[in-house]
Design a protein around this motif. Structure first.
Motif, mmCIF file in Angstrom:
data_model
loop_
_atom_site.group_PDB
_atom_site.id
_atom_site.type_symbol
_atom_site.label_atom_id
_atom_site.label_comp_id
_atom_site.label_asym_id
_atom_site.label_seq_id
_atom_site.Cartn_x
_atom_site.Cartn_y
_atom_site.Cartn_z
ATOM 1 N N ASP A 134 0.828 -1.211 0.000
ATOM 2 C CA ASP A 134 0.000 0.000 0.000
ATOM 3 C C ASP A 134 0.863 1.261 0.000
ATOM 4 O OD1 ASP A 134 -2.447 -1.181 -0.148
ATOM 5 O OD2 ASP A 134 -2.971 -0.942 1.963
ATOM 6 N N LEU A 135 1.958 1.202 0.746
ATOM 7 C CA LEU A 135 2.860 2.361 0.815
ATOM 8 C C LEU A 135 3.427 2.677 -0.563
ATOM 9 C CD1 LEU A 135 4.282 4.470 2.554
ATOM 10 C CD2 LEU A 135 6.055 2.767 3.065
ATOM 11 N N GLU A 136 3.811 1.646 -1.280
ATOM 12 C CA GLU A 136 4.319 1.835 -2.641
ATOM 13 C C GLU A 136 3.232 2.416 -3.542
ATOM 14 O OE1 GLU A 136 6.088 -0.813 -6.384
ATOM 15 O OE2 GLU A 136 5.757 -1.747 -4.433
ATOM 16 N N SER A 137 2.020 1.903 -3.412
ATOM 17 C CA SER A 137 0.899 2.372 -4.227
ATOM 18 C C SER A 137 0.562 3.824 -3.913
ATOM 19 C CB SER A 137 -0.333 1.489 -3.983
ATOM 20 O OG SER A 137 -1.459 1.990 -4.654
ATOM 21 N N VAL A 138 0.511 4.157 -2.619
ATOM 22 C CA VAL A 138 0.182 5.524 -2.207
ATOM 23 C C VAL A 138 1.258 6.504 -2.672
ATOM 24 C CG1 VAL A 138 0.034 7.031 -0.188
ATOM 25 C CG2 VAL A 138 -1.310 4.932 -0.270
ATOM 26 N N SER A 139 2.504 6.094 -2.583
ATOM 27 C CA SER A 139 3.607 6.966 -3.019
ATOM 28 C C SER A 139 3.499 7.282 -4.507
ATOM 29 C CB SER A 139 4.953 6.297 -2.724
ATOM 30 O OG SER A 139 5.119 6.097 -1.326
ATOM 31 N N ARG A 140 3.138 6.277 -5.295
ATOM 32 C CA ARG A 140 2.951 6.501 -6.737
ATOM 33 C C ARG A 140 1.784 7.449 -6.993
ATOM 34 N NH1 ARG A 140 3.471 0.844 -7.327
ATOM 35 N NH2 ARG A 140 1.218 0.756 -7.732
ATOM 36 N N GLN A 141 0.709 7.269 -6.236
ATOM 37 C CA GLN A 141 -0.462 8.119 -6.430
ATOM 38 C C GLN A 141 -0.187 9.551 -5.998
ATOM 39 O OE1 GLN A 141 -4.448 6.294 -5.580
ATOM 40 N NE2 GLN A 141 -3.258 4.529 -4.875
ATOM 41 N N ILE A 142 0.605 9.712 -4.937
ATOM 42 C CA ILE A 142 0.972 11.061 -4.486
ATOM 43 C C ILE A 142 1.753 11.789 -5.578
ATOM 44 C CG2 ILE A 142 2.545 12.302 -2.929
ATOM 45 C CD1 ILE A 142 1.591 10.477 -0.687
ATOM 46 N N GLU A 143 2.666 11.067 -6.198
ATOM 47 C CA GLU A 143 3.466 11.669 -7.275
ATOM 48 C C GLU A 143 2.567 12.095 -8.446
ATOM 49 O OE1 GLU A 143 7.230 10.463 -10.190
ATOM 50 O OE2 GLU A 143 6.645 9.152 -8.527
ATOM 51 N N LYS A 144 1.598 11.234 -8.772
ATOM 52 C CA LYS A 144 0.713 11.536 -9.899
ATOM 53 C C LYS A 144 -0.241 12.686 -9.570
ATOM 54 C CE LYS A 144 -2.852 9.378 -12.797
ATOM 55 N NZ LYS A 144 -3.628 8.133 -13.063
ATOM 56 N N VAL A 145 -0.913 12.587 -8.404
ATOM 57 C CA VAL A 145 -1.897 13.607 -8.019
ATOM 58 C C VAL A 145 -1.217 14.921 -7.676
ATOM 59 C CG1 VAL A 145 -3.680 14.192 -6.318
ATOM 60 C CG2 VAL A 145 -3.557 11.869 -7.230
ATOM 61 N N GLY A 146 0.015 14.819 -7.152
ATOM 62 C CA GLY A 146 0.753 16.031 -6.770
ATOM 63 C C GLY A 146 0.934 16.992 -7.928
ATOM 64 N N LYS A 147 1.185 16.463 -9.103
ATOM 65 C CA LYS A 147 1.362 17.308 -10.291
ATOM 66 C C LYS A 147 0.092 18.084 -10.602
ATOM 67 C CE LYS A 147 4.743 14.134 -12.366
ATOM 68 N NZ LYS A 147 5.010 13.179 -13.476
ATOM 69 N N GLN A 148 -1.048 17.406 -10.463
ATOM 70 C CA GLN A 148 -2.335 18.062 -10.724
ATOM 71 C C GLN A 148 -2.658 19.076 -9.629
ATOM 72 O OE1 GLN A 148 -5.055 14.772 -10.882
ATOM 73 N NE2 GLN A 148 -4.158 13.890 -12.733
ATOM 74 N N ALA A 149 -2.344 18.720 -8.370
ATOM 75 C CA ALA A 149 -2.659 19.605 -7.238
ATOM 76 C C ALA A 149 -1.853 20.895 -7.285
ATOM 77 C CB ALA A 149 -2.406 18.870 -5.925
ATOM 78 N N ARG A 150 -0.615 20.799 -7.768
ATOM 79 C CA ARG A 150 0.243 21.987 -7.809
ATOM 80 C C ARG A 150 -0.254 23.042 -8.796
ATOM 81 N NH1 ARG A 150 4.281 18.144 -6.616
ATOM 82 N NH2 ARG A 150 4.637 17.615 -8.804
ATOM 83 N N GLN A 151 -1.132 22.638 -9.716
ATOM 84 C CA GLN A 151 -1.701 23.602 -10.652
ATOM 85 C C GLN A 151 -2.661 24.550 -9.947
ATOM 86 O OE1 GLN A 151 -3.487 21.265 -13.742
ATOM 87 N NE2 GLN A 151 -1.535 20.387 -14.414
ATOM 88 N N GLY A 152 -3.167 24.115 -8.778
ATOM 89 C CA GLY A 152 -3.990 24.990 -7.945
ATOM 90 C C GLY A 152 -5.463 25.010 -8.294
ATOM 91 N N SER A 153 -5.798 24.839 -9.542
ATOM 92 C CA SER A 153 -7.194 24.939 -9.971
ATOM 93 C C SER A 153 -7.975 23.647 -9.749
ATOM 94 C CB SER A 153 -7.268 25.323 -11.456
ATOM 95 O OG SER A 153 -6.600 24.362 -12.246
#
Length: 368
Positions: A134-153
């Motif tokens: 799960d930790l590996e899966s969550v880390s991958r998802q954080i990396e993916k979602v993080g890019k979208q979240a940093r856009q702010g919108s």
């Protein structure tokens, strides 16, 4: 309902799976015998269906079913590729619940991967591998979602990132995701993450023939498994995979009952226990439809209202729901059928707010 069966190698996992499903999964005395996940569909035994079949003599009978998925034996380091690697953990992500088979018997002829029987250690080994996966899966998802979240919108991405980070902090401490305190809204979002350690668990203590006759009371390992299950608020049942295998090879019902009586099983096999525990764990019940064309069991969540239960049969039934004619199975049986039950005033007309009960015999009226 889809149930994943997991455990260390040589705990009796595939033997139990074979007995439950008669699927013939390979079983041998060495690790990694099960190389691909085996899938078996099991018909849910239901005495109510048997009675209705005898009463109506229908053209078709459809019992409820459970799909069991036998996952290859996991070992320490599986999440990092040890043994057969973590590709098998991906199969567990698709199931509704996990049955964790734990060895609770001594047998010098059956090798234990860690040299000795120790249920607490065995449970910790499997649970840690699920956490690390799960930790590996969550880390991958954080990396993916993080890019979208940093856009702010993208506010949805921001919420997901916050929740994933919250869960990762717990997993980093080798705790399951189920131990994270979530709001109702967060729980809905977290479901989409497909995490292994959020799935409900049934511990299945596999013991020898002597101990199963006392329901594990004389088994020193069973108490350890029960204690662990209680700590985690999970369920536990005891079975003897060897006996279940014997029972699965007997087709004659009277012979099965004799064999079960010989082992002191009181008419309840391991399959019966496992199905009952699975339904309870997932909050499921069955309602029945019956007549000469077909007798059938339908599985729904406990608390489902009549239109939702109708929709389980067909979306048109839910969309055009008018009313439900309901008779409890107990009334049906004791009064001698639906006509007698109707004459006795035991067939009720229920509307959209009625919550369907386990064992209700229902006839839906609808108009589309």
């Amino acid at each position: 309902m889809k149930i994943g069966v997991v455990g260390l190698p040589n705990v009796g996992k595939s033997t139990l799976f074979n007995a439950l499903t008669r699927a013939g999964a390979q079983s041998a005395n060495y690790p990694f015998c099960t190389i691909e996940p085996n899938v078996g569909i099991v018909t849910v035994p239901d005495a109510r269906i048997d009675f209705l079949v005898e009463y109506y003599k229908p053209k078709s009978v459809v019992n409820a079913t459970i799909e069991f998925v036998d996952i290859a034996g996991l070992v320490a380091g599986a999440s990092k590729g040890e043994g057969l690697g973590n590709k098998f953990l991906s199969h567990i992500r698709e199931v509704d619940a996990i049955v964790h088979v734990v060895r609770a018997f001594e047998n010098s002829d059956i090798i234990h991967v860690d040299g000795e029987v120790n249920p607490k250690r065995d449970i910790d080994t499997i649970n840690l591998e699920l956490v690390l996966s799960d930790l590996e899966s969550v880390s991958r998802q954080i990396e993916k979602v993080g890019k979208q979240a940093r856009q702010g919108s993208n506010k949805e991405a921001v919420r997901e990132l916050e929740l994933l980070t919250k869960i990762k902090n717990v997993l980093d401490n080798e705790k399951p995701a189920s131990s994270v305190d979530l709001t109702d809204e967060e729980r809905v979002i977290a479901k989409s993450f497909g995490l292994l350690t959020t799935k409900p668990v049934i511990y299945c203590a596999n013991m020898n023939e002597e101990d199963i006759t006392t329901n594990g009371q004389n088994n020193k390992y069973f108490k350890q498994i029960v204690d662990r299950a209680n700590q985690e608020n999970n369920s536990v049942i005891c079975v003897c995979a060897k006996i279940e295998e014997e029972l699965s090879q007997v087709d004659d019902e009277s012979e099965r009952k004799e064999l079960m009586a010989m082992y002191g099983l009181d008419g309840e096999s391991g399959l019966d226990k496992l199905i009952a525990a699975s339904y309870k764990l997932l909050g499921l019940i069955s309602f029945l439809t019956a007549g000469e064309p077909e007798v059938r069991a339908w599985t729904i969540r406990d608390g489902t209202k009549a239109p939702g239960a109708a929709g389980r049969i067909h979306t048109d039934f839910e969309r055009g729901f008018i009313r439900a004619e309901v008779c409890s199975f107990d009334d049906f049986k004791s009064l001698g059928g639906i006509i007698k039950a109707r004459e006795a005033g035991r067939v009720r007309i229920e509307g959209k707010e009625y919550i369907v009960k386990d064992g209700d015999v229902v006839h839906f009226r609808f108009n589309v």
